[in-house]
Scaffold this active site. Structure first.
Site: not given
Ligand code: C2O
Length: 587
Positions: A168, A188, A197, A319, A323, A340, A353
């Site tokens: 990732h 992203h 993902h 999303h 996070h 990230f 996810h």
């Protein structure tokens, strides 16, 4: 290695001689179709130099690839469909300005044999991913065993938890360049978000399953879009699912998640937070996501790094917002989940996810499973992942569009947000009248275009935005509110909300029809390009919000203009400026 260098040197000399000859021939060759004018000679000469430059740089990069080196007098661009990584390009990257990370595999993927993806055996029963908060102790015991093994594998094993997390990191910090260019590849904020993902957790799930030799093992999803699922699931408070780098104020029971987290505590009662969340889900999944681009994100094509920076509704929030909600506030960059490069180190990432992945399917179902995107640049884009046998697999987006073929499915559950359509915060006609009284004299003369200087969002701003046509042309055409030229000066968290015809936008939220959408940006870091050390300037981004349903709800279809308010959240607006707001139509 030595031999390779010699080969390069010999080839180099050879090519130099050849090039010089071709330069002379080019200039004097009368049959050359481009040779009629002096000007064209220059073109030809410069093309030759372009070759030269390419070859020299190719040698310097040590990635001698014949498809990169023109072999004819009329060099043609290699056939570039879709995006893919140059696996020999893995390099250090920046998770944050001044904060360098290195997440490349110990052995470059380019040195490994590659196999093409094959669908799993269809005779094996589907793995059914279920709500994590309802999983029984048997399941948790299995997952515990699998994750413990995964965490105990050495880092050079591509199936290890550390390597999974770093996959990732590689793709989110731009550690790989694109295959044919030195532009970085990032998954992203574009149409790569959902499929990439999906691939990551698909392989992750199968690796976990194989570690405990259980074909039925499936991941679970954090059902944060349903009232019972909005608290952090119990399982994540026990080893090996604990991550110490989580927010202590948020990730504790019975705190209801704020799925549209604004970097300020909402301090709502659980029931209030739940209904706000549901209305927000309705907006992100239904009213704000009527067109493919609005949900899937912008069109990201090869070699156009940074020119597409437009995440879909659900990618932005819940999303991104979740996070940041999960990550630990006392960590500089909200590690783990809030940034990230580190996010996938928290086991909850995979449940988060799984829900994102499920919602992609739900959105698709709501539009009768019509194919979302048929552009080959999307379908043919491919990436590399290690499978449960540690083989490196090349997998295309077109391979992951049907989850049944991928051997898994989600348990069928209700979508409580479908009935949570927001309502106007007050009578729209009265609001309109009051807005006209309040703003007309002063704001009507102001343009909704703030270029060239842009306008800083240090406070809430309201502008009158003209509608180019006051009737949408066809039933299917969507009216889009475009906030363009969003410039984030510092690489920090930024969030602002957009409202239409709101009397006091600071006191209402997504439960009101006036809410048009939100912009959320996690810090991205700057990106380093292979061997050039050049820092990419990030370009400005655009927020597109579908507002047709909002206009119906506010009875504003006949209006010639709208009052649009931008509300910066959590004090993040001082770092943000916008170039303007306009209305467009999307077919
Ligand atoms: Cu790649 Cu949830 O982030």
């Amino acid at each position: 290695m030595e031999a390779k260098r010699w080969l390069h040197a010999v080839l180099f000399t050879f090519v130099m001689v050849g090039l010089f000859a071709s330069l002379v021939i080019n200039v004097s060759n009368e049959e050359h179709t481009h040779m009629r004018e002096e000007k064209n000679k220059l073109v030809s000469i410069s093309t030759t130099f372009l070759w030269l430059k390419k070859i020299v740089s190719s040698l310097a990069f040590g990635d001698w690839q014949f498809n990169k080196v023109p072999v004819s007098e009329h060099p043609e661009k290699p056939h570039r469909v879709g995006l893919s990584p140059n696996t020999s390009s893995c390099h250090k990257s920046f998770a944050k300005p001044g904060f360098q990370v290195y997440c490349c595999p110990p052995k470059p993927e380019s040195e490994e044999p590659v196999i093409d993806f094959e669908f799993p055996d269809p005779s094996v029963p589907l793995r059914i991913r279920k709500r994590v908060h309802l999983r029984d102790s048997d399941y948790i015991a299995k997952y515990t065993r699998a994750l413990k093994i995964m965490k105990s594998l050495p880092y050079d094993d591509p199936r290890s938890f550390g390597r999974q997390a770093d996959m990732h990191c590689i793709y989110c910090t731009g550690a790989y360049n694109q295959k044919y260019t030195n532009d970085i590849l990032s998954i992203h904020r574009s149409w790569l978000f959902f499929p990439w993902h999906r691939m990551l957790i698909y392989f992750h799930e199968r690796i976990l399953a194989s570690l405990i030799e259980d074909d039925t093992f499936s991941l679970s999803f954090w059902n944060w879009d349903a009232p019972e699922g909005m608290v952090t699931p119990d399982m994540y408070f026990k080893e090996p699912f604990i991550d110490t780098e989580r927010s202590e104020t948020h990730v504790r029971r019975p705190k209801v998640a704020d799925i549209n987290y604004n970097f300020v505590e909402s301090n709502l009662k659980p029931e209030e937070q739940i209904s706000k969340n549901l209305a927000f889900m309705y907006h992100q999944m239904v009213s704000g996501a009527k067109k493919v681009e609005l949900f899937m994100g912008c069109t990201y094509k090869p070699g156009t790094n940074n020119s597409c920076d437009g995440p879909g509704t659900v990618e932005l929030a819940p999303h991104n917002a979740l996070h940041s909600w999960v990550g630990k506030e006392s960590n500089r960059y909200l590690e783990n989940m809030g940034v990230f490069y580190a996010a996938a180190r928290d086991p909850i990432f995979y449940a988060h996810h799984s829900n994102i992945d499920r919602l992609w399917g739900v959105w698709k179902e709501l539009r009768n499973n019509e194919p979302e995107i048929v552009d080959p640049d999307w379908l043919e884009s491919y990436f590399y992942f290690h499978n449960e046998k540690s083989q490196l697999v090349r997998i295309k987006i077109r391979d992951v569009l049907n989850i049944t073929k991928l051997g898994y499915d989600y348990e069928k559950i209700d979508h409580p947000w479908l009935n949570a359509r927001p309502k106007p915060s007050m009578d729209p006609t009265i609001a309109r009248h009051a807005l006209n009284m309040r703003h007309n004299g002063y704001l009507t003369t102001q343009s909704s275009d703030f270029t060239p200087k842009g306008r800083t969002l240090d406070s809430t701003i309201t502008v009158k935005v003209h509608r180019p046509k006051n009737q949408r042309k066809t039933e299917n055409e969507e009216e889009i509110l475009v906030v363009y030229g969003i410039d984030i000066k510092e690489d920090v968290y930024v969030k602002f909300d957009v409202y239409v015809n709101a009397i006091d936008a600071t006191t209402i939220g997504p439960e009101s029809t006036e809410f048009a959408g939100t912009y959320v940006s996690l810090p991205k870091g700057i990106t380093l390009v292979l061997n050039e050390g050049e820092v990419k300037r990030k370009s400005k981004s655009t927020l597109k919000l579908g507002i047709s349903e909002l206009l119906d709800g506010l009875q504003a279809n006949e209006e010639e203009s709208l009052w649009v308010t931008l509300v910066p959240r959590g004090g993040t607006g001082v770092h943000t400026s916008v170039d303007g707001i306009r209305i467009e139509y999307m077919a």
